[in-house]
Design a protein around this motif. Sequence first.
Motif, PDB file in Angstrom:
ATOM      1  N   ASP A 130      11.404  24.684 -64.136  1.00 24.17           N
ATOM      2  CA  ASP A 130      11.079  25.844 -64.512  1.00 24.17           C
ATOM      3  C   ASP A 130      11.691  26.234 -65.859  1.00 24.17           C
ATOM      4  OD1 ASP A 130      10.135  28.449 -64.619  1.00 24.17           O
ATOM      5  OD2 ASP A 130      11.041  29.211 -62.725  1.00 24.17           O
ATOM      6  N   GLU A 131      10.900  26.159 -66.767  1.00 21.89           N
ATOM      7  CA  GLU A 131      11.152  26.372 -68.273  1.00 21.89           C
ATOM      8  C   GLU A 131      12.245  25.844 -68.844  1.00 21.89           C
ATOM      9  OE1 GLU A 131      10.430  30.247 -70.181  1.00 21.89           O
ATOM     10  OE2 GLU A 131       9.451  31.019 -68.501  1.00 21.89           O
ATOM     11  N   GLN A 171      15.175  28.471 -63.782  1.00 20.38           N
ATOM     12  CA  GLN A 171      14.988  28.827 -65.146  1.00 20.38           C
ATOM     13  C   GLN A 171      16.251  29.312 -65.479  1.00 20.38           C
ATOM     14  OE1 GLN A 171      11.721  31.915 -65.077  1.00 20.38           O
ATOM     15  NE2 GLN A 171      12.107  32.241 -67.203  1.00 20.38           N
TER      16      GLN A 171
END
Lengths: 507, 319
Positions: A164-165, A85
């Motif tokens: 992740d995102e 992220q």
Amino acid sequence: MYAVEMVNIVKRFPGVLANDHVTVRVKKGEIHAIVGENGAGKSTLMNQLYGLYHPDEGEIFINGEKVVIRGPKDAIKLGIGMVHQHFMLVDTLTVAENVVLGSEPVKGLNFDMKKARQEVKELSEKYGLFVDVDAKIEDIPVGMQQRVEIIKTLYRGANIIILDEPTAVLTPQEVEELFEIMRKLKNDGKTILFISHKLHEVMEISNRITVMRLGKVTGELETSKTNPKEIARHMVGRDVVLRVSKEPHEPKDVIFEIKDLVVKDNRGLTAVNDVSFNVRKGEIVGIAGVAGNGQTELVEAITGLRKIESGHIYFEGKEVAGFTPRQLRELGMSHIPEDRLKHGLIEEFEAYYNIILGQHYRNPFANGAFLNHNNIFKYSEDLMEEFDVRPRKIDHLGGNFSGGNQQKLVVGREIRTNPKFLVVAQPTRGLDVGAIEFIHKQILKMRSLDVGILLISMELEEIFSLSDRILVMYEGEIMGEVKPEETTIEEVGLMMTGHRIEEARRG
Amino acid sequence: MRVLEAIFLVFINPLFYKITLTAATPLIFASLGGVYSEITGVVNIALEGIMLLGAFTSVVFTWLTGNVWIGVFMAVVSGVALAWFHAWGSIKWAGNQVVLGTALILIAQGITGFLMEPIFGKPGQTDFVGKVEELRIPGLADIPFLGKIIGETSPFVYMAFAAVAFSWWLIYKTKLGLRMRSVGENPEAADTLGINVYGIRYFGVLMSGVWAGLAGAYLSVGEVGHFRELMSGGRGFIALAAMILGNYNPVGAMLASLLFGASSAFANQMQSSSLIHVSATVKPLFDMIPFILTIIVVAGFVGKSHVPKADGVPYEKEA
Ligand SMILES: Nc1ncnc2c1ncn2[C@@H]1O[C@H](COP(=O)(O)OP(=O)(O)OP(=O)(O)O)[C@@H](O)[C@H]1O
Ligand SMILES: [Mg+2]
């Protein structure tokens, strides 16, 4: 055949049950989305798959075989790659060096730079991941940094790729490019775990969806058989308004104005070129534009973080150009910065210190040179309750909150200072649908209290649903001003790519 | 006028350049030590203490065995030992690196001061125990001017330059070097790639013990042949300044060390000039020149050099 099975995973942090008997099964060759509220435990789950955290209970199977992943090294060996992220890149090294780091090609005793560059180039071409192999990470834009991260996983031969995102920091065009790459990877037989808060993205790219809430799995859905409303309901546990409705509200006098503002960026190039506009009390002025067109510099100049080259800034009619951030704050300006980790909070500080930053030197938080901790704790508890920051622990460290909850902390802190003028940059980046709804409502509430609001966002949806007036910025200049009800996304899109309003209107 | 003439005479005297090199040698070694440690992310102000202990150990073992090279070797061993404490405290236990470094300096000063009596029977200064001979390089020594500078000098001078070349290669041309730099810049990223952050940091700190130990050996058996209490005299700190001025790069650190070496050679030569009279009261001012230069350098360049981002920050893994 499952590529990944995580069965009954339990992970506790001091005072937090981050994963509560979570089971996720990912089929080989599919794009599997994981969605859930901020702090639901998505990153924690993925970090366990990558060996950064270790499950307290539960089992992991890769391609049907039970495995114990002690660290990233094991994960890499099992063909797992992860794009975090918050990126994991060494800023001062080049793209090629970052990619091969840890599995460097060698020639005799020397590190084989030539081969490294060669291999990175090949991967980059094979999957259409355009990167400049010799550039240093600190000099390249976020979108490219992300491609470097993806190449890193491919270089290590990953067949299971965790993202992740990945889209939180990308422009809509870049998101499309990323999806193109993801489809190519999938066609190549790779399995992808994709985390996102944007339900339309999940609908577009995924095959199946696992929904998490408060550390538990609340739903497993086939993408083709569901819709955003249903996903949102699983996520939040109630119906969510995906687009808040705005009451009409008559703006009052001008609170903030800039005239002929010129600002330079870090490289000394003109980033904001002769920009003028004003914001009235009780009005939301939105600035739309593709990232990197001077919005960052504009915000920094307005909030006293960057010096201006020429022009004027007025607050309630008074010239404030050259004021320090503290002086501006004392006048009643608040700022929700676009990069929460860089300018928003201090990762090593407890939540309660983060919550009072900027007001730490004055009543009721300080008496003279001393902090009044009782007041600080009380205030923090209230604020975290009001803004639903999870976990509700005032001594949790800033860096240990999930991305979305960090954002809520910052938003809460700034809104609670009761500003007269609020500068909001990317307020919902990385937030879940429930939190977006909440923050949008907060911003509209500030508007109804006659606060002047300048909203900078890359999300056109957000700009359209909140703004009373929209200014479009392109290469440091304002392309035109429109009202959301009198324009279309297409028209604003054209202006964002450098067409002045007159041209855009002509079509 | 006489002063200008004196300055001119200093600059055309090969001895000035020779002293520059010999004064720079311990700084080069110690600043290399700093580079190894700090590019992996561990602040090492213990260099001063490691040097002092190295100077002492080499004299002790030279005295015991009669062989200066055994003395030099033991200086390296003692340097690594002291550096190991620093590594252990700051890497394994995530201690405050400045506090630890300061403690190690005080310990080195304490040990060397305390052991003078029992070993040599008197405090303050040891007798002459033996010294590394100057090395005469035949052809080179006969070249006019240049021969007087590098034709016949301490082997440590040549070793220092070889160490710089080796370190530059290691840090910029090998995979170990790449990993060292990544660990000092973003240990978390290195960790996610399976790099052993602790191991690499240990290596960096222990190597700083090797180099600072050699620097210490040079001060005693390399230059004068005896040990004097507190003989490192702040050079460990000047070496840190050289490291910063040299932008954490071995070659840069060497150039900065040469600058500091030149400033002390200059002070030294001016004082012995027959053209001007340096009274005893002014002498300490001359001796301050390298330190004043240090302050100017640190104040002026710290902001401009790129400090490894994780320098001084312990790395703590999650559960
Ligand atoms: N290192 C840590 N120490 C303590 N608590 C942690 C740590 N990492 C995460 N947590 C907590 O665990 C919970 C799950 O966090 P996680 O980062 O997995 O959420 P997430 O689903 O990824 O959220 P977001 O969408 O906001 O990124 C949160 O309550 C968070 O505060
Ligand atoms: Mg997360």
